[in-house]
Design a protein around this motif. Sequence first.
Motif, PDB file in Angstrom:
ATOM      1  N   HIS A 196       0.753  -1.220  -0.028  1.00 31.04           N
ATOM      2  CA  HIS A 196       0.108  -0.161   0.055  1.00 31.04           C
ATOM      3  C   HIS A 196       0.886   1.162  -0.082  1.00 31.04           C
TER       4      HIS A 196
ATOM      5  N   CYS B 242      -7.113   1.499  -4.899  1.00 29.30           N
ATOM      6  CA  CYS B 242      -6.934   0.086  -4.365  1.00 29.30           C
ATOM      7  C   CYS B 242      -7.937  -0.298  -3.428  1.00 29.30           C
TER       8      CYS B 242
ATOM      9  N   CYS C 158      -7.759  -1.306  -0.726  1.00 27.09           N
ATOM     10  CA  CYS C 158      -7.666  -0.474   0.793  1.00 27.09           C
ATOM     11  C   CYS C 158      -8.354   0.681   1.064  1.00 27.09           C
TER      12      CYS C 158
ATOM     13  N   GLN D 141      -7.140   3.516  -0.444  1.00 28.66           N
ATOM     14  CA  GLN D 141      -6.370   4.695  -0.778  1.00 28.66           C
ATOM     15  C   GLN D 141      -6.475   4.557  -2.433  1.00 28.66           C
TER      16      GLN D 141
ATOM     17  N   CYS E 200      -1.838   2.737  -4.783  1.00 28.62           N
ATOM     18  CA  CYS E 200      -1.027   1.678  -4.236  1.00 28.62           C
ATOM     19  C   CYS E 200      -0.343   0.789  -5.143  1.00 28.62           C
TER      20      CYS E 200
HETATM   21 ZN   LIG Z   1      -3.821  -0.004  -1.195  1.00 30.10          ZN
END
Ligand SMILES: [Zn+2]
Length: 322
Positions: free
Chosen positions: A165, A175, A177, A179, A182
């Motif tokens: 990440h 991403c 996640c 964010q 990444c």
């Molecule tokens: Zn990420």
Amino acid sequence: MRTALGVDIGGTALKLGLVSENGKLLAKRNEPSEVADGPAAAVDRIEHTARGLLVQVGARRESLVGVGVGCPGPMKYSEGQMYDAANLPRWTDAPLRSMLAEQAGLPVVVENDANMATWGELWLGAGRGMRDIVLLTLGTGVGSGVIVDGELLRGHFENGGELGHCIVVPGGRLCNCGQRGCIEAYSSASRVAADAEQAARVTPGSLLAERLRAGEEIDSKVVEGCAREGDATALRVWTEACQHLATAIVNIQHAFNPQRVILGGGMSHAGEFLLDAVRTAFESLTWKLAPDQPEIVCAELGNDAGMIGAAGRIFRHVSGAR
Ligand SMILES: [Zn+2]
């Protein structure tokens, strides 16, 4: 002979291995993880399989010093507890270490699976005899572990070394996640496959498009194969993923100064074909101020790395290390 059980919990399989203190994998078994049944069922299965493995190799129960477990997702290491793993929905906040320790009556260490795989490579794989390595696994996502001065980097929040990440493209792709930009959103095996499929749809004359029309599922191996055959579309997708990866490795070089950056996971099956592209991009990006460039190599333990590393961690734990 002292033995340790290494366990690697995944979304589809529970991998268990009985490992001797000198690093010999004595026996291993893959069990369906049946994650939907939750952690208590998995703990039962681990205990049951452990007995079977001990019988199989003719080792006594007393030889078993403990159990090391690698789990997907971020971990509260000091509590031996999971947070939230996307592919293990019923396992949120599971106190896995205490559950297993109670059942087995043995010391248990629970750790993020990529950290365990990194420890495996350090103990018996591509990082043997070294003290500073970084592992990046290029699979469904990009997992990673960082060893600094012979120990896993954990950090204040115990979540250090999550290099998948690291942001390589500010404001870039979203991403998993949450964010943007990444490395996982550019260089995981699954993103390479998705990028290739998208590229194939707009380049109908490419070899990739031909494979797609033939009904083949485009995975990173197909992309690699087409790129090796000189298909420009596949080669562009492959090279871009390697360039983003090389950007991340420059950042890793400056953050940790590792002796080696080890590439594992599905894409590492490409071997030198992957390494050549990553090394070339890395050479063009890294500074020339100091000769501190890490060697970029492929992992050596394959799918067993996590299991072997988990066994290695419990040996280390019972020897009195933290
Ligand atoms: Zn990420």
